[in-house]
Motif scaffolding. Structure first.
Motif, mmCIF file in Angstrom:
data_model
loop_
_atom_site.group_PDB
_atom_site.id
_atom_site.type_symbol
_atom_site.label_atom_id
_atom_site.label_comp_id
_atom_site.label_asym_id
_atom_site.label_seq_id
_atom_site.Cartn_x
_atom_site.Cartn_y
_atom_site.Cartn_z
ATOM 1 N N MET A 1 0.693 -0.942 -0.177
ATOM 2 C CA MET A 1 -0.260 0.369 -0.200
ATOM 3 C C MET A 1 0.665 1.396 0.164
ATOM 4 N N THR A 2 1.667 1.258 0.902
ATOM 5 C CA THR A 2 2.913 2.577 0.541
ATOM 6 C C THR A 2 3.668 3.050 -0.394
ATOM 7 N N ALA A 3 3.591 2.118 -1.525
ATOM 8 C CA ALA A 3 4.464 2.387 -2.702
ATOM 9 C C ALA A 3 2.617 2.563 -4.202
ATOM 10 N N THR A 4 1.917 2.348 -3.359
ATOM 11 C CA THR A 4 0.554 2.256 -4.080
ATOM 12 C C THR A 4 0.562 4.036 -4.205
ATOM 13 N N LYS A 5 -0.015 4.224 -2.711
ATOM 14 C CA LYS A 5 -0.153 5.578 -2.228
ATOM 15 C C LYS A 5 0.233 5.845 -2.826
ATOM 16 N N GLY A 6 1.316 6.531 -3.095
ATOM 17 C CA GLY A 6 3.233 7.433 -3.607
ATOM 18 C C GLY A 6 2.186 7.916 -4.660
ATOM 19 N N ILE A 7 2.483 6.767 -5.567
ATOM 20 C CA ILE A 7 1.876 7.083 -7.007
ATOM 21 C C ILE A 7 0.862 7.343 -7.221
ATOM 22 N N GLN A 8 -0.068 7.124 -6.144
ATOM 23 C CA GLN A 8 -1.985 7.754 -6.584
ATOM 24 C C GLN A 8 -2.122 9.345 -7.226
ATOM 25 N N TYR A 9 -0.719 9.398 -5.160
ATOM 26 C CA TYR A 9 -1.322 11.706 -5.540
ATOM 27 C C TYR A 9 -1.875 11.694 -7.170
ATOM 28 N N ALA A 10 -0.048 11.649 -7.078
ATOM 29 C CA ALA A 10 0.103 12.410 -8.201
ATOM 30 C C ALA A 10 -1.093 11.813 -9.611
ATOM 31 N N LEU A 11 -0.914 10.836 -9.768
ATOM 32 C CA LEU A 11 -1.911 10.394 -11.260
ATOM 33 C C LEU A 11 -3.356 11.293 -10.895
ATOM 34 N N VAL A 12 -3.802 10.672 -9.369
ATOM 35 C CA VAL A 12 -5.466 11.140 -9.142
ATOM 36 C C VAL A 12 -5.467 13.296 -9.335
ATOM 37 N N GLY A 13 -3.930 13.340 -9.271
ATOM 38 C CA GLY A 13 -4.112 14.858 -9.490
ATOM 39 C C GLY A 13 -4.157 15.774 -11.039
ATOM 40 N N LEU A 14 -3.386 14.786 -11.229
ATOM 41 C CA LEU A 14 -3.264 14.935 -12.670
ATOM 42 C C LEU A 14 -4.356 14.328 -13.244
ATOM 43 N N GLN A 15 -5.161 13.633 -13.297
ATOM 44 C CA GLN A 15 -6.022 13.608 -13.643
ATOM 45 C C GLN A 15 -7.244 14.846 -13.672
ATOM 46 N N LEU A 16 -7.482 15.052 -12.296
ATOM 47 C CA LEU A 16 -8.254 16.513 -11.887
ATOM 48 C C LEU A 16 -8.301 16.989 -12.887
ATOM 49 N N ALA A 17 -7.428 17.859 -12.930
ATOM 50 C CA ALA A 17 -6.772 18.829 -13.543
ATOM 51 C C ALA A 17 -6.245 18.938 -14.676
ATOM 52 N N VAL A 18 -6.348 18.625 -15.432
ATOM 53 C CA VAL A 18 -6.575 17.781 -17.071
ATOM 54 C C VAL A 18 -8.088 17.666 -17.446
ATOM 55 N N LEU A 19 -9.282 17.150 -16.327
ATOM 56 C CA LEU A 19 -10.073 17.400 -16.431
ATOM 57 C C LEU A 19 -11.096 18.864 -16.448
ATOM 58 N N ALA A 20 -10.683 18.993 -15.458
ATOM 59 C CA ALA A 20 -11.167 20.984 -15.082
ATOM 60 C C ALA A 20 -10.381 21.992 -15.761
ATOM 61 N N LEU A 21 -9.599 21.299 -17.503
ATOM 62 C CA LEU A 21 -8.948 22.240 -18.480
ATOM 63 C C LEU A 21 -9.475 21.892 -18.983
ATOM 64 N N PHE A 22 -9.291 20.502 -19.407
ATOM 65 C CA PHE A 22 -10.758 20.232 -20.641
ATOM 66 C C PHE A 22 -12.534 20.677 -20.397
ATOM 67 N N VAL A 23 -12.675 20.451 -18.782
ATOM 68 C CA VAL A 23 -14.232 21.643 -18.772
ATOM 69 C C VAL A 23 -13.881 22.980 -19.044
ATOM 70 N N ALA A 24 -13.815 23.438 -18.660
ATOM 71 C CA ALA A 24 -13.239 24.407 -19.005
ATOM 72 C C ALA A 24 -13.291 25.136 -20.373
ATOM 73 N N MET A 25 -12.168 24.306 -21.195
ATOM 74 C CA MET A 25 -12.149 24.385 -22.494
ATOM 75 C C MET A 25 -13.414 24.339 -23.492
ATOM 76 N N ALA A 26 -14.080 23.370 -22.730
ATOM 77 C CA ALA A 26 -15.600 23.139 -23.498
ATOM 78 C C ALA A 26 -16.639 24.074 -23.556
ATOM 79 N N LEU A 27 -16.487 24.143 -22.320
ATOM 80 C CA LEU A 27 -17.425 25.497 -22.377
ATOM 81 C C LEU A 27 -17.478 26.405 -22.876
#
Length: 526
Positions: free
Chosen positions: A183-209
């Motif tokens: 779980m320790t190895a899993t958790k460290g990678i997930q912070y970065a990957l989930v943050g990237l997902q949500l940031a790009v998704l927010a950018l997509f929403v703004a540009m789509a609008l």
């Protein structure tokens, strides 16, 4: 030593394992690494397992094809039963923080056979998700490689079955190796990957609008926002609504990973339930924002960039990345989908491996799966077998069906409704003696779980009826029966066969002598 009914009292010390004979009906310790994840880490793992960007690119088109502009309403409708079931998970986890979750809880409520099938439903649903995650990650890997190299030939490699399957198996092997390390190895990678997902998704929403109503050939089908999009009663038929709802439920699947990792979480009785609710709120916000923005930009029609266009419906972001975000930023959307699928591919091994670990610990599966790695504190053998099963399943289904991705997603909705509904009913039944004790107990332990279970059971029944028709899903069939029905029902029946085989091998569990029905769930010290 005193055995108390269902839960320890304040100040009591909970023992992590049962006596050696294992015949007290109590929850057993598994040897997993405790206190490895906190509240935020648990919530991040829950979001990561759901894989919001992957879910959106896989199901926006399919859902729009079923319900049209009512897609946001169907997303909300899918959120409701999931939220109600999440309360059931929270209440059960407070008294039985066991990594077997649905399996353990339904055994305690309804007995070994119902519990075994509930555990099987979770395991096979996870295998289906893992295979689809690997497939989407593979497709976006080659799409991204083609964009980076400016080579259509490189991007086209995804269409080569041997290359596609080979890449997919490599990704599955890599995810298995990471999950194997704990779980320790899993958790460290997930912070970065989930943050990237949500940031790009927010950018997509703004540009789509921003693109909505801007004119031009690509956005000729754009729509003005309407509050009617949030009205589920405006869907053209009940069959279309249930089909869309099944897809919507799939989009929320995975939040319960927060609970499956409960034995490795700080504050295992309360933290996982809180993390699951946080993850659910983040997900429904992301889904509604993306659905509304995409619909405003390109509409939900079947032509052009319309979300329901069958030529692009299985991978919406691949079609929308360039027109909405431009060739430069569009690459970020490819990266986000790849990151989403890869991150979820890694964390989705958590529920299947730990459910198998629990089933083996309680003698419902072969004892070899109960082994925990001495260094990484993970269910190593169960994780490896899950990886092998995923690779075999995806390879076979890809070779058999050209539309395996969409058909397995539809079949997955059946599995999810099956084991979530059983878990919700288990909560209401397990706590039945306490429902008159207070309004809180009545609502959170009885009413909410029962309503959530009934809603999911209704979707299960209607989906089972609808999927007999070959037109359901991709339109493919086996001897005149819809392939979605064959996949979904066939896998459940396989579980029955395996259960019968295990009953011959491990009669003690099925006689209720290992994890007993309606007995104290925890052993405590005075």
């Amino acid at each position: 030593m005193t055995q108390l009914d269902a839960r320890p009292q304040a100040g009591d010390t909970v023992r992590g394992s049962a006596p050696a004979d294992g015949r007290d009906g109590g929850v057993r310790g598994k040897g997993l690494g405790g206190n490895s994840v906190g509240l935020m880490g648990s919530a991040v793992i829950g979001v990561s397992t759901v894989a919001p960007v992957y879910c959106l690119t896989s199901t926006l088109g399919s859902t729009a094809g079923e319900v049209g502009v009512q897609m946001p309403a169907v997303f909300l409708a899918g959120f409701l039963p999931m939220l109600l079931v999440a309360f059931a998970y929270r209440e059960l986890n407070k008294v039985m923080p066991d990594c077997g979750t649905s399996f353990t809880w339904t055994v305690k409520a309804f007995g070994p056979r119902v519990g075994w099938m509930c555990g099987w439903g979770l395991v096979i649903a996870t295998i289906i998700v893992l295979s689809n995650l690997a497939g989407v990650a593979t497709s976006f890997f080659w799409l991204l490689a083609g964009e980076v190299t400016s080579s259509p030939a490189v991007a086209a490699l995804d269409g080569n079955k041997l290359v596609h399957i080979g890449t997919c198996l490599v990704l599955i092997a890599a995810a298995t190796a990471i999950s194997y390390r704990g779980m320790t190895a899993t958790k460290g990678i997930q912070y970065a990957l989930v943050g990237l997902q949500l940031a790009v998704l927010a950018l997509f929403v703004a540009m789509a609008l921003n693109k909505a109503g801007s004119g031009g050939a690509d956005f000729a089908t754009s729509l003005d926002f309407s509050w009617s999009w949030l009205n589920p009663f405006a869907v053209q038929s009940f069959a279309a609504f249930t089909a869309g709802l099944s897809l919507s439920i799939f989009m929320f699947w995975g939040w319960d990973t927060c609970l499956t990792a409960n034995e490795e979480t700080t504050g295992s009785d309360k933290t996982p339930g809180r993390a699951a609710l946080i993850a659910m709120v983040v997900l429904v916000g992301a889904y509604l924002a993306t659905a509304v923005a995409a619909q405003m930009a390109v509409g939900s029609g079947t032509t052009g960039l319309g979300l329901a266009n069958p030529d692009t419906g299985e991978n919406v972001f691949a079609a929308l990345a360039g027109p909405i975000m431009g060739s430069g930023l569009g690459v970020l959307l490819f990266v986000a989908v790849l990151a989403s699928a890869a991150a979820s591919l890694q964390t989705t091994f958590i529920p299947v491996a730990r459910t198998v670990l629990a089933m083996s610990t309680y003698e419902a599966m072969p004892a070899s799966y109960a082994k925990v790695h001495p260094r990484f504190k993970t269910p190593g053998r169960a994780t490896i077998v899950a990886g092998i099963g995923t690779g075999v399943f995806y390879t076979v289904m890809t070779l058999v069906s050209e539309h395996v991705l969409i058909d397995t997603i539809y079949a997955l909705g059946l599995m999810i409704c099956f084991y979530y509904a059983l878990t919700a009913f288990a909560c209401a039944w397990y706590f039945r003696a306490e429902l008159r004790r207070s309004t809180r107990d009545l609502v959170f332990k009885g009413l909410f779980p029962a309503v959530g279970g009934l809603l999911l059971a209704a979707v299960f029944a209607k989906t089972l009826y609808d999927m007999w028709d070959p037109a359901y899903g991709s339109g493919s069939s086996v001897f005149g029966v819809g392939s979605v029905f064959v996949i979904g029902v066939g896998l459940l029946l396989l579980g029955v066969v395996l259960m019968v085989a295990m009953e011959r091998r491990s009669p003690a569990f099925f006689r209720g002598q290992v994890l007993t029905k309606e007995t104290p769930a925890l052993v405590v010290e005075d």
